[in-house]
Design an enzyme around this catalytic site. Structure first.
Site, mmCIF file in Angstrom:
data_model
loop_
_atom_site.group_PDB
_atom_site.id
_atom_site.type_symbol
_atom_site.label_atom_id
_atom_site.label_comp_id
_atom_site.label_asym_id
_atom_site.label_seq_id
_atom_site.Cartn_x
_atom_site.Cartn_y
_atom_site.Cartn_z
ATOM 1 N N LEU A 21 0.862 -1.187 0.000
ATOM 2 C CA LEU A 21 0.000 0.000 0.000
ATOM 3 C C LEU A 21 0.895 1.234 0.000
ATOM 4 O O LEU A 21 1.541 1.538 1.014
ATOM 5 C CB LEU A 21 -0.903 0.013 1.239
ATOM 6 C CG LEU A 21 -1.695 -1.268 1.524
ATOM 7 C CD1 LEU A 21 -2.593 -1.082 2.742
ATOM 8 C CD2 LEU A 21 -2.523 -1.665 0.301
ATOM 9 N N GLY A 22 0.969 1.914 -1.124
ATOM 10 C CA GLY A 22 1.800 3.109 -1.236
ATOM 11 C C GLY A 22 3.058 2.815 -2.033
ATOM 12 O O GLY A 22 3.724 1.809 -1.802
ATOM 13 N N MET A 23 3.356 3.706 -2.998
ATOM 14 C CA MET A 23 4.595 3.546 -3.768
ATOM 15 C C MET A 23 5.288 4.897 -3.865
ATOM 16 O O MET A 23 5.542 5.427 -4.932
ATOM 17 C CB MET A 23 4.299 2.961 -5.153
ATOM 18 C CG MET A 23 5.538 2.338 -5.770
ATOM 19 S SD MET A 23 5.159 1.431 -7.268
ATOM 20 C CE MET A 23 6.832 1.062 -7.820
ATOM 21 N N GLY A 27 7.769 2.793 -0.441
ATOM 22 C CA GLY A 27 7.129 1.743 -1.233
ATOM 23 C C GLY A 27 7.893 1.425 -2.504
ATOM 24 O O GLY A 27 8.017 0.258 -2.894
ATOM 25 N N GLU A 139 9.156 -2.632 12.489
ATOM 26 C CA GLU A 139 10.540 -2.197 12.743
ATOM 27 C C GLU A 139 10.826 -0.827 12.123
ATOM 28 O O GLU A 139 11.519 0.006 12.714
ATOM 29 C CB GLU A 139 11.516 -3.233 12.169
ATOM 30 C CG GLU A 139 12.989 -2.925 12.372
ATOM 31 C CD GLU A 139 13.365 -2.875 13.845
ATOM 32 O OE1 GLU A 139 13.397 -3.930 14.471
ATOM 33 O OE2 GLU A 139 13.639 -1.768 14.357
ATOM 34 N N GLY A 144 14.045 4.349 11.133
ATOM 35 C CA GLY A 144 14.336 3.851 9.777
ATOM 36 C C GLY A 144 15.028 2.503 9.736
ATOM 37 O O GLY A 144 14.473 1.488 10.163
ATOM 38 N N LYS A 215 7.481 8.286 17.940
ATOM 39 C CA LYS A 215 8.487 7.216 18.074
ATOM 40 C C LYS A 215 8.778 6.932 19.550
ATOM 41 O O LYS A 215 8.962 5.776 19.949
ATOM 42 C CB LYS A 215 9.761 7.612 17.341
ATOM 43 C CG LYS A 215 9.563 7.661 15.831
ATOM 44 C CD LYS A 215 10.690 8.400 15.149
ATOM 45 C CE LYS A 215 10.495 8.442 13.644
ATOM 46 N NZ LYS A 215 11.462 9.346 12.994
HETATM 47 P P1 NAP Z 1 5.198 9.084 0.404
HETATM 48 O O1 NAP Z 1 6.446 9.233 -0.389
HETATM 49 O O2 NAP Z 1 4.340 10.271 0.617
HETATM 50 O O3 NAP Z 1 4.322 7.950 -0.352
HETATM 51 C C1 NAP Z 1 2.998 7.656 0.015
HETATM 52 C C2 NAP Z 1 2.445 6.682 -1.017
HETATM 53 O O4 NAP Z 1 1.181 6.244 -0.575
HETATM 54 C C3 NAP Z 1 2.254 7.286 -2.404
HETATM 55 O O5 NAP Z 1 2.614 6.352 -3.392
HETATM 56 C C4 NAP Z 1 0.741 7.560 -2.455
HETATM 57 O O6 NAP Z 1 0.211 7.444 -3.762
HETATM 58 C C5 NAP Z 1 0.220 6.445 -1.606
HETATM 59 N N1 NAP Z 1 -1.052 6.801 -0.971
HETATM 60 C C6 NAP Z 1 -1.283 7.771 -0.058
HETATM 61 N N2 NAP Z 1 -2.575 7.786 0.297
HETATM 62 C C7 NAP Z 1 -3.173 6.788 -0.403
HETATM 63 C C8 NAP Z 1 -4.490 6.305 -0.484
HETATM 64 N N3 NAP Z 1 -5.482 6.870 0.230
HETATM 65 N N4 NAP Z 1 -4.750 5.264 -1.318
HETATM 66 C C9 NAP Z 1 -3.764 4.701 -2.049
HETATM 67 N N5 NAP Z 1 -2.475 5.124 -2.001
HETATM 68 C C10 NAP Z 1 -2.187 6.154 -1.209
HETATM 69 O O7 NAP Z 1 5.488 8.451 1.815
HETATM 70 P P2 NAP Z 1 6.834 7.739 2.326
HETATM 71 O O8 NAP Z 1 7.880 8.780 2.602
HETATM 72 O O9 NAP Z 1 7.173 6.623 1.426
HETATM 73 O O10 NAP Z 1 6.355 7.209 3.759
HETATM 74 C C11 NAP Z 1 5.478 6.111 3.852
HETATM 75 C C12 NAP Z 1 5.342 5.680 5.310
HETATM 76 O O11 NAP Z 1 6.611 5.288 5.809
HETATM 77 C C13 NAP Z 1 4.837 6.763 6.276
HETATM 78 O O12 NAP Z 1 4.039 6.161 7.265
HETATM 79 C C14 NAP Z 1 6.108 7.292 6.895
HETATM 80 O O13 NAP Z 1 5.898 7.836 8.187
HETATM 81 C C15 NAP Z 1 6.911 6.007 6.984
HETATM 82 N N6 NAP Z 1 8.361 6.254 7.023
HETATM 83 C C16 NAP Z 1 8.941 6.964 6.052
HETATM 84 C C17 NAP Z 1 10.304 7.195 6.092
HETATM 85 C C18 NAP Z 1 10.996 7.960 5.005
HETATM 86 O O14 NAP Z 1 12.206 8.182 5.103
HETATM 87 N N7 NAP Z 1 10.305 8.408 3.968
HETATM 88 C C19 NAP Z 1 11.065 6.692 7.166
HETATM 89 C C20 NAP Z 1 10.421 5.925 8.151
HETATM 90 C C21 NAP Z 1 9.057 5.720 8.077
HETATM 91 P P3 NAP Z 1 0.634 8.432 -4.961
HETATM 92 O O15 NAP Z 1 2.045 8.027 -5.315
HETATM 93 O O16 NAP Z 1 -0.318 8.117 -6.038
HETATM 94 O O17 NAP Z 1 0.548 9.817 -4.427
#
Ligand code: NAP
Length: 451
Positions: A21-23, A27, A139, A144, A215
């Protein structure tokens, strides 16, 4: 499929279906690793991991994977019969909460990186996992790539954790490190962090400490076998930290870090001590604090994270590494995914939520800390005595005082011994009323000293 102890319960030719779920940042990397390392993953799990679908919001973006894998119907994806494991990396509370709940209720194991969701809803999600005997792994939700959740849940499950202190937010650590290095002020450094991609366009969740508090809630829950939510965490951010704070910190051999602190503290006032049957409490807090440059956390610079765990028998353990970023976070997600897949393949489950201790949360007002108080005062005799008198009157014991001349009089920097927040707050209010005190320029906590 049958339950047969330590032998495969799935046939080895039966693939294990994965829905993502999410790319976005994370993702994309999870999908890449799943596809690039399919053979290794198959060997580690015992059966192939097959990507069944990826839920996104927008279908018109080229994501480098077959279009028929993409869907906007996340709800249908998580309950598909050929999906065994769900990776939630979309973020936010809704719809992630409902989707994870639906997946768990349908018996799918879930891996999530969603700290904001877990900080408030672990209880609900863990109960859903328990009901359907599925796994819930997370985890990647704290620090991270750094393995800290599994060490707390598993490696230290036979020990007693007394304290967890961490730098768990890369954005604020980048800003504070840069301020320390360059002498620049907060606003200038935040702009630079945004330009370099270390801070988001709206940096509130990071700079005001909300991300670190989520966290801290997760870490405290695991460390103390007590359910702690984000609302239980005392929180202050870094937006009031000035270049002068870093300068005065440096003058006393310290730097400033945003710390997440989870620790056991004595029973409340009037309660018997834990040794006499009283209930000890826990303190969970996030704030910027001075730490001595010789403390191991002071060397954690830039966007890096580190968590120090102190346990009764293990002593002090330190976990250090990349606390964010697509690939590092995906590494932690993949570790969980392999564990969940192995559990599906061989049978068995990850340890469930452990909240048996139910320790009360101590209010910040009776959590003793040392303080570093910066005052602008009139440059004349008797001022030091008046200032010291206010500290004494409120029962706050002084450790050191430094005085330097400044353009508008003199600057006094008072470092206290351990004092309760409420006593210090009363002292500061009284100091501000003194005729010889022009202003109380800053009050910062001092952590990481031996006393
Ligand atoms: P992101 O880049 O904003 O990506 C979110 C993805 O989810 C996008 O592909 C988006 O689709 C999709 N999405 C959002 N709402 C949706 C919905 N209602 N239905 C279907 N798809 C949906 O986020 P991220 O940085 O990868 O972070 C993802 C998670 O990991 C978060 O919970 C964050 O706290 C956690 N996290 C992130 C990091 C980091 O370094 N980024 C580190 C630790 C934890 P679209 O592409 O179409 O917009």
């Amino acid at each position: 499929m049958t339950e047969v102890g330590n032998r495969a319960v799935f046939g080895s030719d039966r693939p294990i279906g994965v829905a993502v779920l999410g790319m976005g940042n994370v993702g994309t990397e999870v999908v890449r690793i799943l596809r690039e390392h399919a053979d290794d993953l198959r060997s580690r799990v015992g059966a192939p991991l097959v990507l069944r679908g990826v839920a996104v919001r927008r279908l018109d973006v080229d994501r480098g994977i077959p279009a028929d894998l993409l869907t906007t119907d996340a709800e249908a994806l998580v309950t598909r019969a050929d999906v065994d494991l769900v990776v939630e990396v979309m973020g936010g509370i809704d719809p992630a909460r409902g989707l994870i709940g639906a997946a768990l209720s349908a018996g799918k194991s879930v891996v999530t990186a969603n700290k904001a969701l877990l900080a408030d809803y672990t209880g609900e999600l863990a109960a859903a996992a328990e009901r359907s005997r599925a796994d819930l792994y997370f985890e990647a939700a704290v620090a991270g790539a750094i393995p800290v959740v599994r060490p707390l849940i598993q490696s230290l499950s036979g020990d007693r954790v007394n304290r967890v202190v961490g730098i768990v937010n890369g954005t604020t650590n980048f800003i504070l490190s840069a301020m320390d290095e360059t002498g620049a002020d907060y606003e200038v450094t935040l702009k630079e962090a945004t330009r370099l991609g270390y801070a988001e366009a709206d940096p509130t969740a990071d700079v005001e400490g909300y991300d670190a508090a989520a966290k801290a809630a997760i870490l405290a829950s695991l460390a103390f076998h007590t359910r702690v939510t984000a609302a239980d965490v005392y929180r202050e951010g870094i937006s009031n930290i000035t270049a002068e704070d870093l300068e005065t910190a440096a003058a006393v051999g310290c730097t400033v870090k945003l710390l997440a602190i989870c620790e056991r503290v004595p029973a409340g006032p009037g309660e018997p001590a834990p040794a006499d049957g009283g209930k000890e409490r826990i303190s969970v807090r996030v704030y910027p604090a001075l730490i001595p440059r010789k403390h191991p956390l002071s060397a954690v610079n830039g966007a890096f994270n580190a968590v120090v765990v102190e346990a009764e028998n293990a002593g002090r353990l330190m976990f250090y590494g990349q606390g964010a970023g697509g690939a590092p976070t995906a590494s932690a997600v993949m570790g969980d995914l392999v564990m969940a897949a192995r559990n599906k393949f061989y049978g068995g489950r990850a340890p469930g939520e452990s909240v048996y201790a139910e320790l009360p949360i101590a209010p910040i007002g009776d959590t003793p800390t040392r303080y570093h108080v910066n005052l602008q005062v009139a440059d004349r005799t008797g001022v030091l005595q008046a200032v010291a008198g206010e500290f004494a009157k409120h029962g706050v014991s002084i450790s050191t005082v430094r005085q330097e001349g400044s353009d508008e009089g003199a600057r006094l920097v008072v470092v206290t011994h351990h004092a309760e927040e409420s006593a210090l707050a009363d002292t500061v209010a009284a100091l501000a009323e003194l005729e010889s005190v022009t202003s109380v320029t800053s009050v910062l906590r001092l952590e990481g000293t031996e006393e």
